[in-house]
Scaffold this motif. Sequence first.
Motif, PDB file in Angstrom:
ATOM      1  N   THR A 202       0.835  -1.197   0.000  1.00 60.72           N
ATOM      2  CA  THR A 202       0.000   0.000   0.000  1.00 60.72           C
ATOM      3  C   THR A 202       0.869   1.247   0.000  1.00 60.72           C
ATOM      4  O   THR A 202       2.044   1.212   0.362  1.00 60.72           O
ATOM      5  CB  THR A 202      -0.931   0.046   1.221  1.00 60.72           C
ATOM      6  N   ARG A 203       0.266   2.374  -0.387  1.00 61.69           N
ATOM      7  CA  ARG A 203       0.937   3.666  -0.398  1.00 61.69           C
ATOM      8  C   ARG A 203       0.139   4.624   0.488  1.00 61.69           C
ATOM      9  O   ARG A 203      -0.774   4.211   1.190  1.00 61.69           O
ATOM     10  CB  ARG A 203       1.039   4.216  -1.831  1.00 61.69           C
ATOM     11  N   VAL A 204       0.461   5.913   0.345  1.00 59.58           N
ATOM     12  CA  VAL A 204      -0.216   6.930   1.138  1.00 59.58           C
ATOM     13  C   VAL A 204      -1.724   6.768   0.988  1.00 59.58           C
ATOM     14  O   VAL A 204      -2.219   6.711  -0.129  1.00 59.58           O
ATOM     15  CB  VAL A 204       0.181   8.330   0.626  1.00 59.58           C
ATOM     16  N   LEU A 205      -2.480   6.784   2.016  1.00 57.40           N
ATOM     17  CA  LEU A 205      -2.140   6.818   3.427  1.00 57.40           C
ATOM     18  C   LEU A 205      -2.987   5.801   4.188  1.00 57.40           C
ATOM     19  O   LEU A 205      -2.593   5.338   5.236  1.00 57.40           O
ATOM     20  CB  LEU A 205      -2.390   8.234   3.967  1.00 57.40           C
ATOM     21  N   ALA A 206      -4.156   5.469   3.616  1.00 46.97           N
ATOM     22  CA  ALA A 206      -5.084   4.582   4.333  1.00 46.97           C
ATOM     23  C   ALA A 206      -4.501   3.198   4.560  1.00 46.97           C
ATOM     24  O   ALA A 206      -4.546   2.663   5.673  1.00 46.97           O
ATOM     25  CB  ALA A 206      -6.411   4.480   3.577  1.00 46.97           C
ATOM     26  N   GLY A 207      -3.962   2.588   3.493  1.00 41.84           N
ATOM     27  CA  GLY A 207      -3.414   1.249   3.639  1.00 41.84           C
ATOM     28  C   GLY A 207      -2.302   1.168   4.664  1.00 41.84           C
ATOM     29  O   GLY A 207      -2.310   0.279   5.529  1.00 41.84           O
ATOM     30  N   PRO A 208      -1.318   2.073   4.616  1.00 40.05           N
ATOM     31  CA  PRO A 208      -0.271   2.057   5.647  1.00 40.05           C
ATOM     32  C   PRO A 208      -0.795   2.257   7.063  1.00 40.05           C
ATOM     33  O   PRO A 208      -0.233   1.722   8.013  1.00 40.05           O
ATOM     34  CB  PRO A 208       0.642   3.213   5.213  1.00 40.05           C
ATOM     35  N   VAL A 209      -1.864   3.036   7.224  1.00 42.22           N
ATOM     36  CA  VAL A 209      -2.468   3.188   8.554  1.00 42.22           C
ATOM     37  C   VAL A 209      -3.013   1.843   9.029  1.00 42.22           C
ATOM     38  O   VAL A 209      -2.872   1.471  10.202  1.00 42.22           O
ATOM     39  CB  VAL A 209      -3.580   4.252   8.532  1.00 42.22           C
ATOM     40  N   SER A 210      -3.618   1.086   8.124  1.00 43.34           N
ATOM     41  CA  SER A 210      -4.192  -0.210   8.524  1.00 43.34           C
ATOM     42  C   SER A 210      -3.110  -1.164   9.001  1.00 43.34           C
ATOM     43  O   SER A 210      -3.266  -1.838  10.028  1.00 43.34           O
ATOM     44  CB  SER A 210      -4.990  -0.819   7.369  1.00 43.34           C
ATOM     45  N   THR A 211      -2.002  -1.235   8.275  1.00 40.47           N
ATOM     46  CA  THR A 211      -0.955  -2.173   8.656  1.00 40.47           C
ATOM     47  C   THR A 211      -0.172  -1.680   9.870  1.00 40.47           C
ATOM     48  O   THR A 211       0.305  -2.490  10.668  1.00 40.47           O
ATOM     49  CB  THR A 211      -0.025  -2.448   7.464  1.00 40.47           C
ATOM     50  N   ARG A 212      -0.045  -0.369  10.022  1.00 41.60           N
ATOM     51  CA  ARG A 212       0.546   0.176  11.253  1.00 41.60           C
ATOM     52  C   ARG A 212      -0.293  -0.222  12.457  1.00 41.60           C
ATOM     53  O   ARG A 212       0.233  -0.529  13.537  1.00 41.60           O
ATOM     54  CB  ARG A 212       0.643   1.694  11.146  1.00 41.60           C
ATOM     55  N   THR A 213      -1.597  -0.221  12.300  1.00 39.62           N
ATOM     56  CA  THR A 213      -2.500  -0.608  13.383  1.00 39.62           C
ATOM     57  C   THR A 213      -2.301  -2.073  13.755  1.00 39.62           C
ATOM     58  O   THR A 213      -2.228  -2.425  14.941  1.00 39.62           O
ATOM     59  CB  THR A 213      -3.955  -0.369  12.955  1.00 39.62           C
ATOM     60  N   LEU A 214      -2.201  -2.943  12.759  1.00 43.44           N
ATOM     61  CA  LEU A 214      -1.977  -4.357  13.035  1.00 43.44           C
ATOM     62  C   LEU A 214      -0.632  -4.573  13.722  1.00 43.44           C
ATOM     63  O   LEU A 214      -0.525  -5.382  14.649  1.00 43.44           O
ATOM     64  CB  LEU A 214      -2.048  -5.152  11.733  1.00 43.44           C
ATOM     65  N   ALA A 215       0.387  -3.823  13.293  1.00 44.12           N
ATOM     66  CA  ALA A 215       1.687  -3.918  13.945  1.00 44.12           C
ATOM     67  C   ALA A 215       1.605  -3.490  15.398  1.00 44.12           C
ATOM     68  O   ALA A 215       2.350  -4.012  16.246  1.00 44.12           O
ATOM     69  CB  ALA A 215       2.710  -3.056  13.197  1.00 44.12           C
ATOM     70  N   ASP A 237       5.695   8.669   9.838  1.00 42.85           N
ATOM     71  CA  ASP A 237       4.432   8.473  10.549  1.00 42.85           C
ATOM     72  C   ASP A 237       3.904   7.062  10.375  1.00 42.85           C
ATOM     73  O   ASP A 237       3.412   6.458  11.328  1.00 42.85           O
ATOM     74  CB  ASP A 237       3.393   9.481  10.041  1.00 42.85           C
ATOM     75  N   ILE A 238       4.041   6.498   9.159  1.00 44.15           N
ATOM     76  CA  ILE A 238       3.314   5.254   8.877  1.00 44.15           C
ATOM     77  C   ILE A 238       4.198   4.024   8.700  1.00 44.15           C
ATOM     78  O   ILE A 238       3.670   2.939   8.489  1.00 44.15           O
ATOM     79  CB  ILE A 238       2.363   5.425   7.663  1.00 44.15           C
ATOM     80  N   SER A 239       5.520   4.159   8.803  1.00 45.06           N
ATOM     81  CA  SER A 239       6.365   2.953   8.766  1.00 45.06           C
ATOM     82  C   SER A 239       6.608   2.398  10.166  1.00 45.06           C
ATOM     83  O   SER A 239       7.332   1.415  10.321  1.00 45.06           O
ATOM     84  CB  SER A 239       7.709   3.251   8.083  1.00 45.06           C
ATOM     85  N   LEU A 240       5.986   2.992  11.149  1.00 46.30           N
ATOM     86  CA  LEU A 240       6.126   2.550  12.539  1.00 46.30           C
ATOM     87  C   LEU A 240       5.806   1.061  12.672  1.00 46.30           C
ATOM     88  O   LEU A 240       4.764   0.584  12.228  1.00 46.30           O
ATOM     89  CB  LEU A 240       5.178   3.360  13.421  1.00 46.30           C
TER      90      LEU A 240
END
Length: 451
Positions: A202-215, A237-240
């Motif tokens: 995924t790219r900016v921004l929704a998809g990375p937010v979803s996987t950051r949440t799972l992490a 912000d989103i590679s966390l």
Amino acid sequence: MSLLATLPAADSYRRTGEGALPSAFAVSELATASFAAVGHEMARLMQALNLFSVKPEITVDHRLASLWFGYSFKPDGWDMPSLWDAVAGDYKASDGWIRLHTNLTRHRAAALKVLGTPPDRDAVATAVKSLSIADLETAVVAEGGVAAAMRSRAEWLEHPQGRAVSRDPLIGWQGPRYVKLRDRPEATAKRPLAGLRVLDLTRVLAGPVSTRTLAGFGAEVLRIDPPDWDEPGVIPDISLGKHCAYMDLKTNDGMKRLQELLSQADVFVHGYRPGALDALGLTRAKRDELAPNRIEVTLDAYGWQGPWSTRRGFDSLVQMSAGIAHTGMGWAQADKPTPLPVQALDHATGYLMAAAVLSALSEAASGSSIMHAHLSLARTAELLAVLGKDDTEAAPINPTPKDYNTETEASGWGPGHRLKPALKVGEASMHWDLPASKLGTSQPIWPLNAN
């Protein structure tokens, strides 16, 4: 089946914190509700995995949820790059306003080619003035760029794509099948997603937010990007919590490696427009062959049916198309488009994507069939448009030092502090095992700790 279909009821979780992000729309309410959706589905999964004998309590901090819809990382002693290219923004045309999104080189080139100008904001503004918003929008999109004319809510609801989106469910579930989940002995009540392998395309921004949440709940997330890809304004912000690797999927070796990774993944999250994966040779049938037991969740910008279903788009563009910026302009008594105070469509869609992953995992763990989940920014915009505000007089929410963890996060760019987590589910409180890292700093392999 009880796959996630809408936001959870307000009485199904405990809410703490006060305030609101200033907007014509219920942005803070959407933030809290989307976090609650993650909590609700996480609680179901924890029960399905026998990590809790009774449904664990779900607590959402309304203030922190609102802040997580903005930027979650505060640099310490250094500055983040700008989120926007110098040309990107709203321009007044002959008959209204239009937004050009030029953060990507190819999108900027497309807009400048149509306008016949150099990459100079004043020159672009002058060229746009003599054009109609409909003609310019059509021309930029035809050239492979991205743009959105500002429409009112009424105009959007009468538009063919607006009508199509209104018929879409919030989460579209397709292709029922039975899957067998891989055993994850690492999973605990505190880290319920430990050992879960999530392949993130995924790219900016929704998809990375979803996987950051799972992490944040322990999942092992591997993000794949094209060589030399970067999004400097948002990656910290989103590679966390993620491992980030480069791969060229347009080569035989790259696609072969991706297929190997997919065959070993538990969850596949991607943001490809309809037909894009097929064009790479990774059709639904091929994905089923490679990873028959995967959970799959995806999104696009403008919905999965209608004339714009394959159109490129971003949060700021959907806000213009769907009447949000127009409504905001009236609310603010402004003379130009007034967007939401944060990219709420991206963030809400991201948390709903994470909730959809958890929902499918719960169904599979319970022996029920599961389906692929499809979401879109435009459909989330319709949800926001009908969501009511809890308190129109609530104090505005602005971050303070107390909102951040005291521990320093050693990101790949420098030290900083991360917002405190907004969600807790029983004993599970969101935290990340890895700091935010630059793209391409990991190897594309499972298990991730073998890097």
